[in-house]
Design a protein around this motif. Structure first.
Motif, mmCIF file in Angstrom:
data_model
loop_
_atom_site.group_PDB
_atom_site.id
_atom_site.type_symbol
_atom_site.label_atom_id
_atom_site.label_comp_id
_atom_site.label_asym_id
_atom_site.label_seq_id
_atom_site.Cartn_x
_atom_site.Cartn_y
_atom_site.Cartn_z
ATOM 1 N N PRO A 1 0.814 -1.227 0.000
ATOM 2 C CA PRO A 1 0.000 0.000 0.000
ATOM 3 C C PRO A 1 0.842 1.269 0.000
ATOM 4 C CG PRO A 1 -0.922 -1.586 1.528
ATOM 5 C CD PRO A 1 0.391 -2.151 1.078
ATOM 6 N N ILE A 2 1.979 1.256 0.703
ATOM 7 C CA ILE A 2 2.862 2.428 0.697
ATOM 8 C C ILE A 2 3.411 2.666 -0.705
ATOM 9 C CG2 ILE A 2 5.141 3.244 1.461
ATOM 10 C CD1 ILE A 2 4.472 2.130 4.241
ATOM 11 N N VAL A 3 3.827 1.589 -1.376
ATOM 12 C CA VAL A 3 4.328 1.733 -2.753
ATOM 13 C C VAL A 3 3.237 2.281 -3.662
ATOM 14 C CG1 VAL A 3 5.281 0.510 -4.747
ATOM 15 C CG2 VAL A 3 5.999 -0.127 -2.439
ATOM 16 N N ASP A 4 2.020 1.756 -3.508
ATOM 17 C CA ASP A 4 0.909 2.210 -4.344
ATOM 18 C C ASP A 4 0.633 3.704 -4.138
ATOM 19 O OD1 ASP A 4 -1.383 1.839 -6.098
ATOM 20 O OD2 ASP A 4 -2.620 1.984 -4.307
ATOM 21 N N LEU A 5 0.564 4.139 -2.885
ATOM 22 C CA LEU A 5 0.279 5.547 -2.587
ATOM 23 C C LEU A 5 1.421 6.454 -3.035
ATOM 24 C CD1 LEU A 5 -1.296 5.130 0.962
ATOM 25 C CD2 LEU A 5 -2.479 5.906 -1.090
ATOM 26 N N LEU A 6 2.660 6.020 -2.794
ATOM 27 C CA LEU A 6 3.809 6.834 -3.199
ATOM 28 C C LEU A 6 3.886 6.965 -4.715
ATOM 29 C CD1 LEU A 6 6.826 5.870 -0.883
ATOM 30 C CD2 LEU A 6 5.960 8.168 -1.360
ATOM 31 N N SER A 7 3.670 5.867 -5.422
ATOM 32 C CA SER A 7 3.755 5.916 -6.882
ATOM 33 C C SER A 7 2.712 6.863 -7.458
ATOM 34 C CB SER A 7 3.605 4.510 -7.480
ATOM 35 O OG SER A 7 2.320 3.979 -7.210
ATOM 36 N N ARG A 8 1.500 6.833 -6.892
ATOM 37 C CA ARG A 8 0.458 7.739 -7.383
ATOM 38 C C ARG A 8 0.782 9.189 -7.046
ATOM 39 N NH1 ARG A 8 -5.093 5.975 -5.280
ATOM 40 N NH2 ARG A 8 -4.103 4.501 -3.870
ATOM 41 N N ALA A 9 1.406 9.419 -5.889
ATOM 42 C CA ALA A 9 1.802 10.776 -5.526
ATOM 43 C C ALA A 9 2.849 11.324 -6.486
ATOM 44 C CB ALA A 9 2.343 10.803 -4.100
ATOM 45 N N MET A 10 3.585 10.429 -7.158
ATOM 46 C CA MET A 10 4.612 10.843 -8.110
ATOM 47 C C MET A 10 4.121 10.779 -9.556
ATOM 48 S SD MET A 10 7.984 9.000 -6.521
ATOM 49 C CE MET A 10 8.180 8.863 -4.748
ATOM 50 N N GLY A 11 2.834 10.578 -9.732
ATOM 51 C CA GLY A 11 2.298 10.509 -11.082
ATOM 52 C C GLY A 11 2.505 9.173 -11.754
ATOM 53 N N GLY A 12 2.797 8.141 -10.965
ATOM 54 C CA GLY A 12 3.002 6.804 -11.517
ATOM 55 C C GLY A 12 1.925 5.853 -11.049
ATOM 56 N N ARG A 13 2.233 4.565 -11.076
ATOM 57 C CA ARG A 13 1.271 3.561 -10.638
ATOM 58 C C ARG A 13 1.982 2.238 -10.384
ATOM 59 N NH1 ARG A 13 1.202 4.872 -15.781
ATOM 60 N NH2 ARG A 13 1.082 3.321 -17.453
ATOM 61 N N LEU A 14 1.310 1.391 -9.645
ATOM 62 C CA LEU A 14 1.827 0.062 -9.327
ATOM 63 C C LEU A 14 0.865 -0.979 -9.852
ATOM 64 C CD1 LEU A 14 3.787 -1.861 -7.764
ATOM 65 C CD2 LEU A 14 2.287 -1.554 -5.776
ATOM 66 N N LYS A 15 1.388 -1.980 -10.542
ATOM 67 C CA LYS A 15 0.572 -3.074 -11.059
ATOM 68 C C LYS A 15 1.148 -4.394 -10.550
ATOM 69 C CE LYS A 15 -1.032 -0.769 -15.289
ATOM 70 N NZ LYS A 15 -1.176 -0.906 -16.762
ATOM 71 N N LEU A 16 0.263 -5.281 -10.113
ATOM 72 C CA LEU A 16 0.674 -6.565 -9.562
ATOM 73 C C LEU A 16 0.124 -7.706 -10.403
ATOM 74 C CD1 LEU A 16 -0.117 -5.862 -5.782
ATOM 75 C CD2 LEU A 16 2.039 -5.449 -6.998
ATOM 76 N N SER A 17 0.943 -8.750 -10.549
ATOM 77 C CA SER A 17 0.507 -9.950 -11.272
ATOM 78 C C SER A 17 0.998 -11.165 -10.492
ATOM 79 C CB SER A 17 1.087 -9.986 -12.692
ATOM 80 O OG SER A 17 0.733 -8.827 -13.415
ATOM 81 N N SER A 18 0.136 -12.173 -10.391
ATOM 82 C CA SER A 18 0.538 -13.393 -9.698
ATOM 83 C C SER A 18 -0.519 -14.461 -9.894
ATOM 84 C CB SER A 18 0.736 -13.123 -8.200
ATOM 85 O OG SER A 18 1.238 -14.276 -7.550
ATOM 86 N N SER A 19 -0.118 -15.675 -9.620
ATOM 87 C CA SER A 19 -1.047 -16.795 -9.538
ATOM 88 C C SER A 19 -0.382 -17.845 -8.659
ATOM 89 C CB SER A 19 -1.373 -17.371 -10.925
ATOM 90 O OG SER A 19 -0.197 -17.796 -11.581
ATOM 91 N N LEU A 20 -1.171 -18.705 -8.078
ATOM 92 C CA LEU A 20 -0.634 -19.690 -7.154
ATOM 93 C C LEU A 20 0.412 -20.571 -7.839
ATOM 94 C CD1 LEU A 20 -3.865 -20.763 -5.241
ATOM 95 C CD2 LEU A 20 -1.942 -19.432 -4.355
ATOM 96 N N GLY A 21 1.578 -20.657 -7.201
ATOM 97 C CA GLY A 21 2.651 -21.494 -7.720
ATOM 98 C C GLY A 21 3.482 -20.858 -8.812
ATOM 99 N N ALA A 22 3.193 -19.597 -9.167
ATOM 100 C CA ALA A 22 3.885 -18.963 -10.298
ATOM 101 C C ALA A 22 4.647 -17.705 -9.909
ATOM 102 C CB ALA A 22 2.891 -18.645 -11.407
ATOM 103 N N GLY A 23 4.928 -17.524 -8.623
ATOM 104 C CA GLY A 23 5.691 -16.353 -8.218
ATOM 105 C C GLY A 23 4.851 -15.084 -8.221
ATOM 106 N N PHE A 24 5.533 -13.974 -8.003
ATOM 107 C CA PHE A 24 4.863 -12.681 -7.850
ATOM 108 C C PHE A 24 5.609 -11.650 -8.682
ATOM 109 C CE2 PHE A 24 3.523 -8.813 -5.723
ATOM 110 C CZ PHE A 24 2.211 -9.068 -5.353
#
Length: 264
Positions: free
Chosen positions: A232-255
């Protein structure tokens, strides 16, 4: 019997509930904002009061664990002092994260955007995480190291984001696992990717991970420590800098975390 007097239509004023509704909505917004302000003030006050004794606990327990003023006697004392020191460091980190969440949710205004070197920022972050990386026997592989693009970001905020993302990857990596880090320019933006070889999480869980105090997995089976404030800190900080955070994952396939910032 006389007929009842008829009402003059020109005297009838239709009831308009728009104004009262707008007033109620505005009043509720003001109350909500006041409560948020009080909550942030409370968190800052409590965090400040916790930091002072925690710094004393951390400092003196470190002195004791290193026996700077002479042997403590029984070897268990040194071990206990080290446990106290590690626990104090964890608590201080939690306090700092809570303060950061309160600061960011209060629409932080002290962001200073400058061109920043990803190479230098990653070097600083990895140095700070080196003991944990070594303890977990994880390898950090930076693709294109030495020639990574510049990003437009707040210097401290950039390091905070990279530290949280890398620590999350290291924490969830198996012993001997590799964390892959890469960065590439896409138009006017730079995408930083951090991928681990951990167990991953169900893709349906990903939105919840961006909410404070949420974590992947069941609280009963979760093996890793933490209270769910890093992402959540990364998400809020990135938006404060005009950026964004995207996450991808699935069970057994890493993050996979993708931090997208403006190019420097």
């Amino acid at each position: 019997m006389p007929e009842p007097a008829s009402l003059d239509a020109s005297l009838i004023v239709p009831f308009d509930d728009a104004v009262p509704t707008e007033r109620r909505t505005a009043a509720e917004e003001r109350r909500r904002a006041a409560l948020d302000d009080r909550k942030r003030s409370f968190l800052r006050m409590v965090s400040h009061e916790l930091r002072t004794p925690l710094n004393a606990v951390i400092g003196f327990s470190e002195i004791l664990s290193h026996e700077l003023y002479g042997p403590l006697g029984a070897p268990q004392y040194r071990e206990y002092a080290q446990i106290v020191h590690e626990s104090g460091v964890k608590l201080l980190k939690l306090v700092n994260q809570i303060v950061e969440i309160a600061r960011l949710e209060g629409h932080v205004t002290d962001i200073k955007m400058t061109p920043e070197s990803l190479d230098e920022a990653l070097e600083d972050v990895i140095e700070g995480l080196r003991p944990e990386i070594a303890r977990r026997e994880v390898i950090i592989h930076i693709i294109g190291q030495g020639a990574l693009p510049l990003v437009l970001a707040d210097s401290r905020g950039l390091r905070t984001m990279l530290s949280n993302l890398l620590q999350n990857a290291v924490t969830h990596s198996p012993a001997g696992g590799v964390v892959h880090v890469a960065a590439g320019r896409i138009g006017a933006e730079v995408e930083v990717t951090i991928r681990d070889q951990g167990p991953g999480v169900d893709s349906a869980e990903l939105p919840r991970l961006l909410q404070p105090f949420e974590q992947g997995g069941s609280p009963l089976t979760r093996a890793n420590e933490g209270v769910g404030l890093g992402l959540p800190i990364v998400d809020l900080l990135s938006r404060a800098m005009g950026g964004r955070l995207k996450l991808s994952s699935s069970l057994g396939a890493g993050f996979l975390a993708r931090l997208i910032l403006r190019a420097g």
